[in-house]
Design a protein around this motif. Structure first.
Motif, PDB file in Angstrom:
ATOM      1  N   LEU A  62       0.863  -1.182   0.000  1.00  8.77           N
ATOM      2  CA  LEU A  62       0.000   0.000   0.000  1.00  8.77           C
ATOM      3  C   LEU A  62       0.897   1.228   0.000  1.00  8.77           C
ATOM      4  O   LEU A  62       1.551   1.527   0.997  1.00  8.77           O
ATOM      5  N   THR A  63       0.933   1.945  -1.115  1.00  6.74           N
ATOM      6  CA  THR A  63       1.860   3.054  -1.305  1.00  6.74           C
ATOM      7  C   THR A  63       1.117   4.369  -1.459  1.00  6.74           C
ATOM      8  O   THR A  63       0.033   4.412  -2.020  1.00  6.74           O
ATOM      9  N   GLY A  64       1.720   5.443  -0.934  1.00  7.85           N
ATOM     10  CA  GLY A  64       1.214   6.780  -1.204  1.00  7.85           C
ATOM     11  C   GLY A  64       0.225   7.316  -0.196  1.00  7.85           C
ATOM     12  O   GLY A  64      -0.277   8.419  -0.346  1.00  7.85           O
ATOM     13  N   SER A  65      -0.053   6.552   0.853  1.00  6.04           N
ATOM     14  CA  SER A  65      -0.961   7.041   1.892  1.00  6.04           C
ATOM     15  C   SER A  65      -0.519   6.490   3.234  1.00  6.04           C
ATOM     16  O   SER A  65       0.312   5.597   3.307  1.00  6.04           O
ATOM     17  N   GLY A  71      -5.230   6.418   4.684  1.00  7.23           N
ATOM     18  CA  GLY A  71      -5.272   5.112   4.041  1.00  7.23           C
ATOM     19  C   GLY A  71      -5.987   4.035   4.840  1.00  7.23           C
ATOM     20  O   GLY A  71      -5.959   2.863   4.454  1.00  7.23           O
ATOM     21  N   ILE A  72      -6.662   4.405   5.939  1.00  9.44           N
ATOM     22  CA  ILE A  72      -7.237   3.386   6.821  1.00  9.44           C
ATOM     23  C   ILE A  72      -8.380   2.632   6.131  1.00  9.44           C
ATOM     24  O   ILE A  72      -8.514   1.411   6.304  1.00  9.44           O
ATOM     25  N   ASN A  73      -9.200   3.320   5.352  1.00 10.89           N
ATOM     26  CA  ASN A  73     -10.301   2.628   4.676  1.00 10.89           C
ATOM     27  C   ASN A  73      -9.783   1.640   3.645  1.00 10.89           C
ATOM     28  O   ASN A  73     -10.308   0.526   3.514  1.00 10.89           O
ATOM     29  N   GLU A  74      -8.739   2.042   2.919  1.00 10.61           N
ATOM     30  CA  GLU A  74      -8.135   1.133   1.940  1.00 10.61           C
ATOM     31  C   GLU A  74      -7.567  -0.094   2.641  1.00 10.61           C
ATOM     32  O   GLU A  74      -7.741  -1.226   2.177  1.00 10.61           O
ATOM     33  N   TYR A  78      -9.034  -3.897   2.267  1.00 13.17           N
ATOM     34  CA  TYR A  78      -8.170  -4.945   1.726  1.00 13.17           C
ATOM     35  C   TYR A  78      -8.078  -6.131   2.688  1.00 13.17           C
ATOM     36  O   TYR A  78      -8.092  -7.290   2.263  1.00 13.17           O
ATOM     37  N   VAL A  79      -7.970  -5.845   3.988  1.00 14.03           N
ATOM     38  CA  VAL A  79      -7.918  -6.925   4.979  1.00 14.03           C
ATOM     39  C   VAL A  79      -9.157  -7.805   4.859  1.00 14.03           C
ATOM     40  O   VAL A  79      -9.071  -9.041   4.898  1.00 14.03           O
ATOM     41  N   MET A 104      -4.754   1.475  15.620  1.00 14.99           N
ATOM     42  CA  MET A 104      -5.465   0.423  16.340  1.00 14.99           C
ATOM     43  C   MET A 104      -6.928   0.793  16.576  1.00 14.99           C
ATOM     44  O   MET A 104      -7.817  -0.059  16.531  1.00 14.99           O
ATOM     45  N   GLU A 105      -7.167   2.064  16.819  1.00 11.70           N
ATOM     46  CA  GLU A 105      -8.539   2.522  17.069  1.00 11.70           C
ATOM     47  C   GLU A 105      -9.418   2.345  15.837  1.00 11.70           C
ATOM     48  O   GLU A 105     -10.557   1.880  15.920  1.00 11.70           O
ATOM     49  N   PHE A 106      -8.891   2.688  14.657  1.00  9.56           N
ATOM     50  CA  PHE A 106      -9.686   2.667  13.433  1.00  9.56           C
ATOM     51  C   PHE A 106      -9.712   1.301  12.767  1.00  9.56           C
ATOM     52  O   PHE A 106     -10.718   0.903  12.188  1.00  9.56           O
TER      53      PHE A 106
END
Length: 303
Positions: A62-65, A71-74, A78-79, A104-106
């Motif tokens: 995961l690059t660029g965020s 980038g947490i939503n991405e 993906y997970v 960890m929270e998000f």
């Protein structure tokens, strides 16, 4: 249920070294690891270094965020799409400026039921702990909600220095276990519980440093690598590169840690992005990188 382990720590603390150790150990004990790597600039270079350990289908860059915020939503999406495996375990290496508490929270919200609540491992460079100047707050934040703290860079470290660092870590996070890498029993890691420690908020946007990358031509010798790393200012906290040296057929990878130490090693295969020089930290600009590359080549030609 599948465990999720996030690995955090300051730039150059040894996260990738720990990740390689965990991959080998989990694989030997019958687990099937899935790896996610995050970086501001070209995480694909790091991802390729794991292809001898993990099938390419089980690695995601995961690059660029930044996965703790923009980038947490991405990351979460993906997970949730990771394929189910027998004895599966997911290992996530966050970039070196991550707000570990926010991560960890998000991350723990919105995951599929087949996953256990994420747990976190912090990597602490004992040699340079809290010697980061204006970045000390970020470094201390990165251990606040970790269930396990792994001590690294212990070479030539006095017992008094190690004891001092451990005492400071316990004050910040009294619930975490603190061990060295060789003391890790991976069979116990999936059984760790999320930290119960209360975290202090961090103005994380202060740690959103600039980053950039440029094409890196072949270099006549390794001396050019040291010249490049020496000429780039100390405000740039992380330097990475991959190129061909001289008449060698295989690619060479190098990196400069925040303390200025330079490491050079063989690169696994051919970089899918082409040979690159990349930097993370204030004053990271393509023009500067191109200027330094040119000067290193000119210096070599004069010698």
């Amino acid at each position: 249920m599948e465990a999720i382990i996030t690995i955090v720590g300051f730039l150059g603390a040894g996260k990738t070294t720990l990740l390689k150790y965990l991959i080998n150990s989990f694989s030997k004990n019958g687990w099937s690891p899935f790896i996610i790597l995050n970086d501001y600039e070209n995480a694909h270079l790091d991802a390729q270094q794991f292809l001898k350990q993990v099938d390419i289908k089980h690695i995601k860059a995961l690059t660029g965020s930044c996965i703790c915020c923009s980038g947490i939503n991405e990351l979460r999406d993906y997970v949730n799409r990771i394929p189910e495996r027998v004895n599966g375990i997911t290992l996530i290496e966050a970039n070196g400026t991550s707000d570990a508490c926010s991560l960890m929270e998000f991350l723990g919200v919105g995951l599929n039921d087949r996953f256990l609540p994420p747990i976190q491992i912090s990597v602490v460079d004992v040699k340079n702990w809290q010697k980061r100047g204006e970045h000390n707050e970020l470094e201390s934040n990165q251990i606040q909600v970790s269930s396990l703290i792994v001590l690294t860079h212990l070479e030539k470290i006095t017992e008094s220095r190690q004891s001092l660092v451990i005492d400071e870590l316990k004050k910040i996070n009294p619930f975490a276990n603190i061990i060295t890498m060789d003391a890790i029993d991976v069979r116990l890691l999936p059984e760790l519980s999320p930290s119960e420690n209360t975290a202090q908020k961090l103005e994380h946007l202060k740690a959103h440093w600039s980053s950039c990358s440029v094409d890196l031509p072949g270099l006549p010798s390794k001396d050019c690598i040291y010249t490049i790393c020496e000429k780039l200012p100390k405000s740039i906290l992380r330097v990475k590169g991959c190129t061909i040296i001289g008449q060698e057929k295989e690619y060479t990878y190098f990196e400069r840690n925040p303390d200025g130490e330079v490491f050079i090693r063989p690169f696994n295969g051919e970089p899918i992005t082409g040979p690159k020089l990349l930097t993370i930290g204030p004053n990271s600009e393509p023009k500067l990188l191109e200027k330094v590359i040119k000067e290193s080549l000119e210096t070599k030609s004069k010698n």
